[in-house]
Design an enzyme around this catalytic site. Structure first.
Site, PDB file in Angstrom:
ATOM      1  N   SER A 196      64.639-101.332 -58.906  1.00  0.00           N
ATOM      2  CA  SER A 196      65.082-102.706 -58.692  1.00  0.00           C
ATOM      3  C   SER A 196      65.909-102.786 -57.416  1.00  0.00           C
ATOM      4  CB  SER A 196      65.830-103.215 -59.926  1.00  0.00           C
ATOM      5  OG  SER A 196      65.951-104.608 -59.904  1.00  0.00           O
TER       6      SER A 196
ATOM      7  N   ASP B 142      56.547-108.997 -64.157  1.00  0.00           N
ATOM      8  CA  ASP B 142      57.962-108.861 -63.826  1.00  0.00           C
ATOM      9  C   ASP B 142      58.530-110.207 -63.378  1.00  0.00           C
ATOM     10  OD1 ASP B 142      60.480-108.125 -62.873  1.00  0.00           O
ATOM     11  OD2 ASP B 142      59.757-106.243 -62.016  1.00  0.00           O
TER      12      ASP B 142
ATOM     13  N   HIS C 259      59.730-106.066 -65.865  1.00  0.00           N
ATOM     14  CA  HIS C 259      60.688-105.325 -65.041  1.00  0.00           C
ATOM     15  C   HIS C 259      61.042-103.961 -65.631  1.00  0.00           C
ATOM     16  CE1 HIS C 259      63.442-105.311 -61.685  1.00  0.00           C
ATOM     17  NE2 HIS C 259      64.474-105.030 -62.456  1.00  0.00           N
TER      18      HIS C 259
END
Length: 690
Positions: free
Chosen positions: A541, A626, A661
């Site tokens: 991320s 995501d 995610h």
């Protein structure tokens, strides 16, 4: 170490079509050849992603036996049939358990004592049948313990559907509520719930009141937050007296409160938002307690009477300190628990609210992590805490706030004969270019020599003021037992060393995050821990942004890079207010509509700074659903890297076509994903299969 040759699989990498898109702002023109990948309705987008997956599978085919070996190792250390430590709320003991062969937990309770018959509240395995992805969001029992509110996500998009289950009849209420988020609060009447709804950019922006067994269309909109940079959440004080509506941007907050016994009443504003001022509140008898950073960069604790909460009545309980960060508090009937950070470590104190006496919660290891567990009861002297370190498995303690004694309730069992005395953990300090000392948490198997030959796996995050915990991982043993040293760089942009540590790694100081990480790598090499030819790095991320930035800056320093769901197209994404990583992020990275921030962000944005040069071996991951980092960021980055890199080092994109995610939802599929990443790292480092 023996090199494993993955070039034995000869297959042509996908070459993405180039469709130049001109992006212009502040008189600056950027050409994005892969902008078209944002359209997942375009058949060529899915075709490209599937081609990348096929290429990745082909290039990793020779590691399938290693992947399986790693998976079996990881699984063999886990007690598949296991039980969490029950926590008490009123007459009930709540816990979850897992069963061998089942991917998800089963949520249960017992009434009266732990010898009572078990009641299964929710079996996630049953609910997950027929779904490739399944995640629980909310899981809250009503105050009278008769109704369970729970929410589910079956795509990884983090848009949850809320349900209500009558625990006596085992019948679902007729209504369900879609597009909800993680927070929910029950009023004390056991009939009213407050929940949050998402806008198109996945921002929780509305608070609704719902009465059970009524038409959702008649739900009352309580609050609408029009400002795109604010995020809405709802909760309840441990005292059960107040429902709290919390609004927060990255640097500003505002709280409204409501008597939980009067759910149809009006929420009251506690203190109006003021840019740059953050605060949280909690309740105890006649007072509200306030943790705030107003004129206190490391936060301070105040309190004010419930019947006169305005600012002029705030009294200081814990003043601001330059060397200690006040992370938060926890209030019980007779005790105040104070959570702080000092010298990069979490610490705790317990204060008796009647006598004023205090004592510290201490831990013996040089680097560790601890946090509060489930403590739903207000009138108790027992504090549930969780502790772990790089060599100590997750441990649950009950801490007696009166006697300062702790009882170990459970240490997570690591099967296969794990012996912590065979491993060492240390805390190191690496000098950054500006002289700042950067903490590194490091763990390795005893017998490692600092001869510059060890493979080393370095990870970091460095964003949002988040602390990268020095915690145990049984899966990590598959690296340590192969002679790999594991290290965490606690770089600026995180919160490990206090609030200033965070602020020195954001906005126009963001590059400190990257140069800190590079400095940690260089220090580990200079101290003989490893060499650049044996150094693997990883981040996800915002940590994927870190990977992209440092690999552009110093591709020569690293052998292998794993970037999980990386946020790499910084400027374009943050300019697009239809996306989650846009307006809400302006207070973290800056607003690129301002030329000063635009120029600075462009100067480090990984996607914008890919050049024709050599790059290390790289594995990039993504999730099609995501909601945080859209799949096209890692996809575009991969395509541009493949177009411009000048060497034959391997570049792989692995995209989960049915998740978001956090990757796969079930524990077995999650282990397989991790085994894949570890196999890539071991293969490219040339580490023997074990």
């Amino acid at each position: 170490m023996k090199k494993i040759d993955s070039s034995q699989t000869t297959v042509t990498p996908p070459i993405a079509e180039k469709r130049p898109q001109v992006l212009e702002l502040h008189g600056d023109r950027r050409i994005d050849n892969y902008f078209w990948m944002r359209n997942h309705q375009d058949p060529k987008t899915i075709a490209y992603l599937e081609a990348e997956n096929a290429y990745t599978q082909a290039k990793m085919q020779h590691t399938e036996a290693l992947q399986q070996q790693l998976y079996e190792e990881m699984l063999s250390r886990i007690k598949e049939t296991d039980l969490s430590v029950p926590y008490r709320k009123d007459e009930y003991y709540y816990y979850s358990r897992t069963e061998e062969g089942k991917a998800y937990p089963i949520y249960c309770r017992q009434k009266g004592s732990l010898d009572a018959p078990e009641e299964i509240l929710l079996d996630q395995n049953e609910l997950a049948q027929g779904h490739d992805f399944f995640s629980i969001g909310v899981l809250q029992v009503s105050p009278n313990h008769q109704i369970l509110a729970y929410s589910v996500d079956t795509t990884g998009s983090e848009r949850y559907t809320l349900f209500f289950l009558d625990l006596n009849t085992r019948q679902l209420y007729p209504e369900s509520i879609s597009d909800t988020y993680f927070s929910l609060a029950w009023a004390n009447d056991n009939q009213t719930v407050f929940y949050t709804k998402l806008d198109d950019a996945n921002r929780p922006f509305q608070l609704f009141r719902h009465t059970l067994a009524t038409d959702v269309k008649k739900d009352i909109l309580i609050y609408h937050e029009p400002d795109d940079i604010y995020y809405l959440a709802v909760g309840k004080t441990r005292s059960q007296a107040y429902i709290l509506l919390s609004l927060g941007s990255k640097i500003t907050s505002e709280v409204h409160y409501l008597d939980a016994n009067n759910p149809t009443g009006n929420f009251q504003l506690f203190h109006p938002r003021s840019t740059g001022v953050e605060y949280d509140i909690d309740h105890h008898s006649d007072y509200f307690y306030i943790v705030t950073n107003e004129q206190a960069i490391n936060f301070k604790l105040m309190k004010t009477p419930v019947n006169a909460p305005s600012k002029e009545n705030w009294q200081t309980v814990i003043p601001h300190r330059e060397d200690v960060m006040l992370s938060g508090i926890s209030l019980f009937a007779n005790h105040l628990v104070i959570y702080e950070r000092k010298d990069g470590l979490p610490i705790g104190r317990v204060q008796n609210l009647k006598s004023g006496e205090e004592h510290n919660i201490t831990f013996p290891e040089p680097t560790y992590s601890f946090f509060e567990g489930s403590n739903p009861e207000f009138d108790t002297t027992t504090l549930r805490i969780h502790y772990t370190s790089l060599i100590t498995p997750p441990s649950v303690f009950d801490y007696d706030m009166e006697t300062n004694e702790r009882e170990l309730k459970k240490e997570t069992e690591v099967l296969g004969g794990y012996d912590r005395t065979q491993y060492n953990s240390e805390k190191l300090m690496a000098p950054a270019p500006d002289g700042t000392q950067i903490p590194i948490s490091i763990v390795y198997k005893k017998g490692i020599k600092k001869d510059g030959k060890n493979p080393l796996y370095l990870t970091g995050y460095g964003a949002y003021g988040a602390n990268y915990p020095a915690s145990f991982s049984s899966t990590r043993l598959s690296l340590l037992d192969r002679g790999i040293v594991f290290a965490i760089a606690h770089i600026r942009g995180g919160g490990e060393m206090g609030r200033k540590w965070y602020e020195d790694g954001k906005f126009l100081h963001k590059k400190n995050t990257f140069t800190d990480f590079i400095a940690c790598a260089e220090y580990l090499i200079s101290e003989g821990w490893t060499t650049s030819n044996a150094l693997a790095i990883s981040g996800g991320s915002a940590g994927g942004l870190l990977m992209g930035a440092v690999v552009n800056m110093r591709p020569d320093l690293f052998k292998v890079v794993v970037a999980d769901v990386p946020f790499v197209d910084v400027v374009t994404t943050i300019l697009d207010t239809s996306l989650p990583l846009s307006a809400m992020e302006w207070e973290e990275w800056g607003n690129p509509n301002d030329k000063v921030y635009y120029d600075y962000m462009k100067s480090y944005s990984p996607y914008d700074n890919v050049e024709a040069k050599t790059y290390p071996d790289m594995l990039i991951t993504a999730g099609l659903n995501d909601a945080r980092v859209k799949y096209w960021e890692p996809a575009k980055w991969t395509a541009k890297l493949r177009e411009l890199k000048t060497n034959d080092n391997i570049l792989l994109l692995k995209i989960n076509m049915g998740a978001g995610h956090s990757g796969a939802s079930g524990r077995y599929e999650s282990l397989k994903e991790l085994a894949f990443e570890y196999a890539f790292v071991l293969d490219r480092l040339g580490v023997e299969k074990g």
